[in-house]
Design a protein around this motif. Structure first.
Motif, PDB file in Angstrom:
ATOM      1  N   TYR A  37      22.179 115.537  57.889  1.00 37.89           N
ATOM      2  CA  TYR A  37      21.020 115.014  58.515  1.00 37.89           C
ATOM      3  C   TYR A  37      20.723 115.227  60.089  1.00 37.89           C
ATOM      4  N   SER A  38      21.833 115.660  60.711  1.00 35.87           N
ATOM      5  CA  SER A  38      21.942 115.693  62.151  1.00 35.87           C
ATOM      6  C   SER A  38      23.236 116.856  62.577  1.00 35.87           C
ATOM      7  N   ILE A  39      22.610 117.965  63.279  1.00 35.03           N
ATOM      8  CA  ILE A  39      24.007 118.870  63.591  1.00 35.03           C
ATOM      9  C   ILE A  39      23.683 119.447  64.959  1.00 35.03           C
ATOM     10  N   ALA A  44      28.471 117.281  63.068  1.00 39.21           N
ATOM     11  CA  ALA A  44      27.605 117.282  61.837  1.00 39.21           C
ATOM     12  C   ALA A  44      27.512 115.799  61.363  1.00 39.21           C
ATOM     13  N   LEU A  45      26.473 115.207  61.416  1.00 35.59           N
ATOM     14  CA  LEU A  45      26.374 113.787  60.292  1.00 35.59           C
ATOM     15  C   LEU A  45      25.790 114.071  59.036  1.00 35.59           C
ATOM     16  N   VAL A  46      26.601 113.618  58.214  1.00 36.06           N
ATOM     17  CA  VAL A  46      26.433 113.964  56.563  1.00 36.06           C
ATOM     18  C   VAL A  46      25.990 112.555  55.931  1.00 36.06           C
ATOM     19  N   GLN A  47      25.049 112.649  55.221  1.00 39.36           N
ATOM     20  CA  GLN A  47      24.765 111.382  54.264  1.00 39.36           C
ATOM     21  C   GLN A  47      25.188 111.497  53.280  1.00 39.36           C
ATOM     22  N   ILE A  48      25.821 110.469  52.640  1.00 37.17           N
ATOM     23  CA  ILE A  48      26.790 110.448  51.381  1.00 37.17           C
ATOM     24  C   ILE A  48      26.275 109.263  50.569  1.00 37.17           C
ATOM     25  N   LYS A 144      33.514 116.975  62.388  1.00 39.84           N
ATOM     26  CA  LYS A 144      33.519 118.038  63.504  1.00 39.84           C
ATOM     27  C   LYS A 144      33.249 119.300  62.760  1.00 39.84           C
ATOM     28  N   VAL A 145      32.664 120.276  63.605  1.00 42.69           N
ATOM     29  CA  VAL A 145      32.125 121.664  63.177  1.00 42.69           C
ATOM     30  C   VAL A 145      33.534 122.328  63.302  1.00 42.69           C
ATOM     31  N   ILE A 146      34.126 122.750  62.408  1.00 40.35           N
ATOM     32  CA  ILE A 146      35.462 123.507  62.740  1.00 40.35           C
ATOM     33  C   ILE A 146      34.945 125.136  62.842  1.00 40.35           C
ATOM     34  N   GLY A 147      33.984 125.592  61.881  1.00 36.28           N
ATOM     35  CA  GLY A 147      33.666 127.267  62.235  1.00 36.28           C
ATOM     36  C   GLY A 147      32.976 127.666  61.058  1.00 36.28           C
ATOM     37  N   THR A 148      32.668 128.893  61.025  1.00 38.56           N
ATOM     38  CA  THR A 148      31.806 129.436  60.139  1.00 38.56           C
ATOM     39  C   THR A 148      32.662 130.455  59.195  1.00 38.56           C
TER      40      THR A 148
END
Length: 199
Positions: A37-39, A44-48, A144-148
């Motif tokens: 929901y936010s990046i 990145a914030l994740v709703q679970i 944490k965004v590690i990569g792609t």
């Protein structure tokens, strides 16, 4: 249809099959956990929801998640931007925007439960209606965004061209108003006999 057209069609079909095979390893529908929901470039914030958290046997701290717009059951063009899933690492809890109100409701339910018998929990149906329980079962997780991950076309001695899974340790772009589905990464990621990562 000429020979060149047939060869081009064969290559397209081969690329689609390889892409689907790779993405069904990375993205498993039964490992769905929530939504970004936010990046930003870093987090990145994740709703679970509690239901999905239980379905995947929990989401431990420092575990890996995959965020993507790809549906591996559909044809995927590996060249488009959406075909690059993000690798996330769970760092901590994150408050949702309604966290204060949710906490207030939980405290009130706990106060009512404390007046009942010893074994009545504040989340029981007697203390909290089903709709409220459902709304309060959502929580945020900071990652944490590690990569792609992305697919790259290479030349091979046996096959003229083939696709390989690669990993970039950053993200080149993000869209704050585009949803990303999030899946728990449970198995080691391997492609072309190369070990990529494990949770």
């Amino acid at each position: 249809m000429g020979l060149i057209d047939k060869f081009d069609e064969f290559q397209r079909n081969s690329a689609e099959l390889t892409t689907k095979e790779i993405f069904t390893t990375l993205i498993q529908a039964n490992q769905y956990v929530g939504e970004v929901y936010s990046i930003s470039y870093e987090t990145a914030l994740v709703q679970i929801n509690d239901f999905h958290r239980m379905q995947v046997s929990g989401i431990p701290s420092l575990s890996f998640l995959i965020a993507t717009r790809v549906n591996p059951e559909e044809a995927i063009d590996y060249k488009i931007e959406d075909a690059s899933p993000l690798l996330l690492r769970v760092m901590d809890a994150a408050p949702l925007p309604n966290a204060f109100e949710a906490e207030r409701v939980r405290v009130e339910a706990a106060q009512r439960a404390s007046r009942e018998d010893t074994y009545t929990h504040w989340d029981s149906q007697d203390m909290m209606d089903f709709q409220t329980h459902q709304l309060l079962s959502y929580a945020g997780v900071k990652c944490k965004v590690i990569g792609t991950f992305f697919l790259d076309q290479i030349s091979d001695s046996e096959v003229e061209e083939s696709l390989v899974l690669r990993f970039g340790s950053d993200i080149s772009n993000y869209y704050p108003n585009r949803g990303l589905k999030v899946f728990k990464l449970t198995d080691p990621i391997k492609h072309n006999n190369v070990f990529i990562i494990t949770s």
